[in-house]
Write a protein that holds these residues in place. Structure first.
Motif, mmCIF file in Angstrom:
data_model
loop_
_atom_site.group_PDB
_atom_site.id
_atom_site.type_symbol
_atom_site.label_atom_id
_atom_site.label_comp_id
_atom_site.label_asym_id
_atom_site.label_seq_id
_atom_site.Cartn_x
_atom_site.Cartn_y
_atom_site.Cartn_z
ATOM 1 N N MET A 289 -6.949 -25.709 37.175
ATOM 2 C CA MET A 289 -6.270 -25.236 38.476
ATOM 3 C C MET A 289 -4.942 -25.021 37.956
ATOM 4 S SD MET A 289 -5.482 -28.648 40.860
ATOM 5 C CE MET A 289 -4.564 -27.712 41.879
ATOM 6 N N PHE A 290 -4.541 -24.217 38.831
ATOM 7 C CA PHE A 290 -2.839 -23.679 38.681
ATOM 8 C C PHE A 290 -2.358 -24.488 39.764
ATOM 9 C CE2 PHE A 290 -3.777 -20.543 35.502
ATOM 10 C CZ PHE A 290 -2.676 -20.501 35.087
ATOM 11 N N LEU A 291 -1.329 -25.251 39.736
ATOM 12 C CA LEU A 291 -0.507 -25.991 40.916
ATOM 13 C C LEU A 291 0.763 -25.570 40.923
ATOM 14 C CD1 LEU A 291 -0.541 -28.451 42.933
ATOM 15 C CD2 LEU A 291 0.263 -29.840 41.107
ATOM 16 N N THR A 292 1.308 -25.116 42.273
ATOM 17 C CA THR A 292 2.789 -24.952 42.231
ATOM 18 C C THR A 292 3.331 -25.755 43.035
ATOM 19 O OG1 THR A 292 2.297 -23.436 44.011
ATOM 20 C CG2 THR A 292 2.232 -22.054 41.918
ATOM 21 N N LEU A 293 4.611 -25.966 42.830
ATOM 22 C CA LEU A 293 5.584 -26.906 43.689
ATOM 23 C C LEU A 293 6.631 -26.168 44.007
ATOM 24 C CD1 LEU A 293 5.497 -30.210 41.390
ATOM 25 C CD2 LEU A 293 3.662 -29.579 43.210
ATOM 26 N N SER A 294 7.024 -25.921 45.137
ATOM 27 C CA SER A 294 8.129 -25.140 45.882
ATOM 28 C C SER A 294 8.557 -25.796 46.878
ATOM 29 C CB SER A 294 7.406 -23.622 45.984
ATOM 30 O OG SER A 294 8.604 -22.726 46.524
ATOM 31 N N ALA A 295 10.010 -26.114 46.656
ATOM 32 C CA ALA A 295 10.551 -26.960 48.032
ATOM 33 C C ALA A 295 9.680 -27.982 48.179
ATOM 34 C CB ALA A 295 10.910 -25.860 49.131
ATOM 35 N N ASN A 296 9.156 -28.355 49.618
ATOM 36 C CA ASN A 296 8.656 -29.521 49.836
ATOM 37 C C ASN A 296 7.104 -29.434 49.844
ATOM 38 O OD1 ASN A 296 8.280 -27.870 51.939
ATOM 39 N ND2 ASN A 296 8.522 -29.577 53.529
ATOM 40 N N ALA B 88 1.869 -34.052 42.910
ATOM 41 C CA ALA B 88 2.650 -33.284 44.088
ATOM 42 C C ALA B 88 3.567 -34.538 44.848
ATOM 43 C CB ALA B 88 1.890 -32.889 45.016
ATOM 44 N N ARG B 89 3.081 -35.550 44.824
ATOM 45 C CA ARG B 89 3.543 -36.883 45.474
ATOM 46 C C ARG B 89 4.496 -37.565 44.475
ATOM 47 N NH1 ARG B 89 1.277 -41.362 46.259
ATOM 48 N NH2 ARG B 89 2.213 -41.799 48.200
ATOM 49 N N GLU B 90 4.301 -37.544 43.295
ATOM 50 C CA GLU B 90 5.409 -37.817 42.159
ATOM 51 C C GLU B 90 6.715 -37.036 42.336
ATOM 52 O OE1 GLU B 90 5.748 -37.771 37.490
ATOM 53 O OE2 GLU B 90 3.598 -38.218 38.458
ATOM 54 N N TYR B 91 6.482 -35.823 42.556
ATOM 55 C CA TYR B 91 7.588 -34.826 42.505
ATOM 56 C C TYR B 91 8.403 -34.623 43.684
ATOM 57 C CZ TYR B 91 7.331 -33.277 37.876
ATOM 58 O OH TYR B 91 7.494 -33.021 36.441
ATOM 59 N N ASP C 16 -1.229 -27.722 49.959
ATOM 60 C CA ASP C 16 -1.818 -26.566 50.780
ATOM 61 C C ASP C 16 -2.935 -26.455 49.833
ATOM 62 O OD1 ASP C 16 -2.715 -24.124 51.689
ATOM 63 O OD2 ASP C 16 -0.658 -23.303 51.605
ATOM 64 N N MET C 17 -4.272 -26.550 50.415
ATOM 65 C CA MET C 17 -5.490 -26.417 49.678
ATOM 66 C C MET C 17 -5.679 -24.990 49.501
ATOM 67 S SD MET C 17 -7.496 -28.754 48.708
ATOM 68 C CE MET C 17 -7.777 -30.575 49.074
ATOM 69 N N PHE C 18 -4.865 -24.150 50.319
ATOM 70 C CA PHE C 18 -4.773 -22.474 49.896
ATOM 71 C C PHE C 18 -6.235 -21.912 50.150
ATOM 72 C CE2 PHE C 18 -4.157 -18.699 47.299
ATOM 73 C CZ PHE C 18 -3.296 -18.185 48.084
ATOM 74 N N GLY C 19 -6.924 -21.959 51.346
ATOM 75 C CA GLY C 19 -7.925 -20.911 51.354
ATOM 76 C C GLY C 19 -9.422 -21.601 51.805
ATOM 77 N N VAL C 20 -9.771 -21.796 52.911
ATOM 78 C CA VAL C 20 -11.242 -21.967 53.033
ATOM 79 C C VAL C 20 -11.573 -21.013 54.475
ATOM 80 C CG1 VAL C 20 -10.714 -24.609 52.983
ATOM 81 C CG2 VAL C 20 -10.026 -23.457 55.275
ATOM 82 N N ALA D 189 3.297 -28.307 47.789
ATOM 83 C CA ALA D 189 2.469 -28.031 46.576
ATOM 84 C C ALA D 189 1.270 -27.159 47.072
ATOM 85 C CB ALA D 189 1.778 -29.503 46.139
ATOM 86 N N THR D 190 1.033 -26.346 46.232
ATOM 87 C CA THR D 190 -0.066 -25.427 46.317
ATOM 88 C C THR D 190 -1.393 -25.390 45.623
ATOM 89 O OG1 THR D 190 1.517 -23.838 47.798
ATOM 90 C CG2 THR D 190 -0.725 -22.953 47.325
#
Length: 381
Positions: free
Chosen positions: A275-282, A312-315, A321-325, A284-285
C-alpha cells in the motif's frame, strides 16, 4: 461571500490534511502534463463550518474573513477543450444552506484565471452530503439510502444561487464515501472498536509470520506486480508504473508536513500485500492498495493496515482515512468488498457531496456531459 482571489505558486499552497489539495499532488500531476494552478481567496468566517471534518485552523485575515486556497488541475478532455478540476476542494466548507451560493461566488471569481478553452469547473467535494444526517434518507435498520435523485439534489444546492448553474456530475471521480478512524484513541481502544473478526485476523497474520516493511523506490516493481494482480482481479483502471515512481520521487522533495510510505507485507520473503500511505498535516490516507491472489489465508492485508495505522499514530496523525468504500452495505455495489473489509477496522462512515460542475460554455459542456454518461466506468485515481 468570496473576495480577493489571487494566483500564487504551487509551492506556496497551505499545509492541509487533504493530500489532493497539496503542492505535492499538484507537482505529481504536472509531471504528467497536467497544468496546475493555485489560488488564494478569502471567505467570510460567519458563512463557514470550521473544524467539521479536518480540525483545521485557517489563516485569519481580519474583518471577519479567513484566508485559504485551492489547487486546480486543468485537464484536457479532447477537441482542444479543458475542464478545471478541483480534487477534494475547496476544503473550506460553508454552512449547508450556503453551499450553492459559496460555489457560485467562488466559480465566478475563478473564471478569469482559467484558460479560454475551459468549458466548466468541476468541484470534487469532500464536504459532507446535505442528506447524510437526514433521517428520511436512512432505512429502518439505520443504513444510509444515499442522496435523492439528481433533480432534487440540484434544486437544493442551487436554492441560494443567482444563476442556478450548478449541476451534479454524471459520476464521481475520487471516492465520495470513506471511513475515518479516530487515531486519538489509544491502541487498545482502537482494537476494541474493530469487529472481532478483524482483530482476530490481525493477530493471525502476526502469528503466521507476516512481516510488514517500509520499502523504497527500489521495491517499486514488487508493488506494481501486486497492483496489476489487483487491477485484473477487480477490473479497475491501471496506472502506469511511472505514475507511482513519480509519487515516490516527488515525496523526497517535500518537507516533514507531507510524507509518503510504500509498505509491503512479506511472508518468507514472498510479497503478499502492499500500500501507499500518505501523511499530510493531521491526516493519514490509505491512498492505494494491492494484494496477491495467492496465500490469502495469511491475512496480509490486515497486517499491513494495522502497520499503517500504527505508523500514522507514531507520526502524530489524528485521522486515518480509509479512502473509498461503497455508500451502503449492498453487495451489488462494485466497492462492497472494500466496505466489508474496511468497516471491520471501526471508524465512522463519511458521505460527501461528490462531483459538482459549474458550466462556463454550456453548449460544449452539454456535449461533454453526454459523452461522460455514455462512457461511465468504475475506476480509481
Amino acid at each position: 461571500m468570496i473576495r480577493q482571489i489571487e494566483s500564487k505558486s504551487i509551492q506556496d499552497i497551505f499545509s492541509t490534511p487533504i493530500v489532493q489539495q497539496t503542492s505535492f499532488w499538484g507537482n505529481v500531476k504536472k509531471e504528467f502534463g497536467i497544468e496546475a494552478l493555485a489560488l488564494n481567496f478569502k471567505a467570510r468566517k460567519d458563512d463557514l463550518i470550521i473544524d467539521k471534518l479536518n480540525g483545521l485552523l485557517f489563516n485569519q485575515s481580519g474583518n471577519g474573513y479567513i484566508q485559504t486556497d485551492i489547487l486546480i488541475l486543468i485537464q484536457n478532455i479532447g477537441y482542444n477543450k479543458t475542464i478545471a478540476y478541483i480534487p477534494y476542494g475547496p476544503e473550506t466548507e460553508p454552512l449547508d444552506e450556503l453551499s450553492g451560493e459559496f460555489l457560485e461566488s467562488l466559480s465566478e471569481q475563478i473564471i478569469p484565471f482559467l484558460p479560454n478553452n475551459c468549458i466548466a469547473i468541476r468541484y470534487d467535494l469532500a464536504w459532507e452530503s446535505l442528506w447524510s444526517n437526514d433521517p428520511d434518507y436512512y432505512s429502518e435498520n439505520g443504513e444510509w439510502l444515499g442522496p435523492p435523485e439528481t433533480r432534487i439534489q440540484e434544486l437544493r444546492v442551487n436554492m441560494s444561487t443567482n444563476n442556478w448553474n450548478l449541476q451534479k456530475a454524471p459520476s464521481n471521480i475520487l471516492p465520495s464515501n470513506t471511513i475515518l478512524l479516530n487515531l486519538k484513541k489509544g491502541e487498545n481502544d482502537l482494537l476494541n472498536s474493530m469487529k472481532s473478526k478483524t482483530r482476530y485476523n490481525i493477530k493471525l497474520s502476526q502469528k503466521r509470520g507476516v512481516e510488514v516493511k517500509i520499502c523504497s523506490i527500489e521495491q517499486l516493481d514488487i508493488w506494481y506486480d501486486l497492483y496489476t494482480q489487483t487491477a485484473i482481479r477487480n477490473n479497475f483502471h491501471l496506472h502506469p508504473i511511472e505514475y507511482f515512481r513519480v509519487i515516490l520521487e516527488e515525496k523526497c522533495k517535500q518537507d516533514e508536513s507531507m510524507l509518503v510510505f510504500l509498505l509491503i507485507a512479506f511472508y518468507n520473503n514472498t510479497p503478499l500485500a502492499s500500500m501507499f500511505l500518505t501523511l499530510s498535516a493531521n491526516r493519514a490516507t490509505y491512498l492505494y492498495g494491492a494484494s496477491s491472489s495467492e496465500n490469502r489465508n495469511l491475512m496480509a492485508t490486515y497486517a499491513i493496515q494495522w502497520k499503517a495505522i500504527s505508523l500514522a499514530r507514531e507520526y502524530g496523525c489524528e485521522i486515518y482515512d480509509m479512502f473509498g468504500v461503497s455508500p451502503t452495505f449492498s453487495d451489488n455495489h462494485p466497492m462492497y468488498g472494500l466496505m466489508r473489509f474496511k468497516s471491520g477496522f471501526g471508524g465512522d462512515i463519511h458521505h460527501s457531496l461528490g462531483c459538482w460542475d459549474y458550466p462556463i460554455d454550456h453548449r460544449e459542456y452539454d456535449l461533454f456531459k453526454a459523452m461522460e454518461i455514455n462512457n461511465q466506468s468504475y475506476h480509481q485515481v
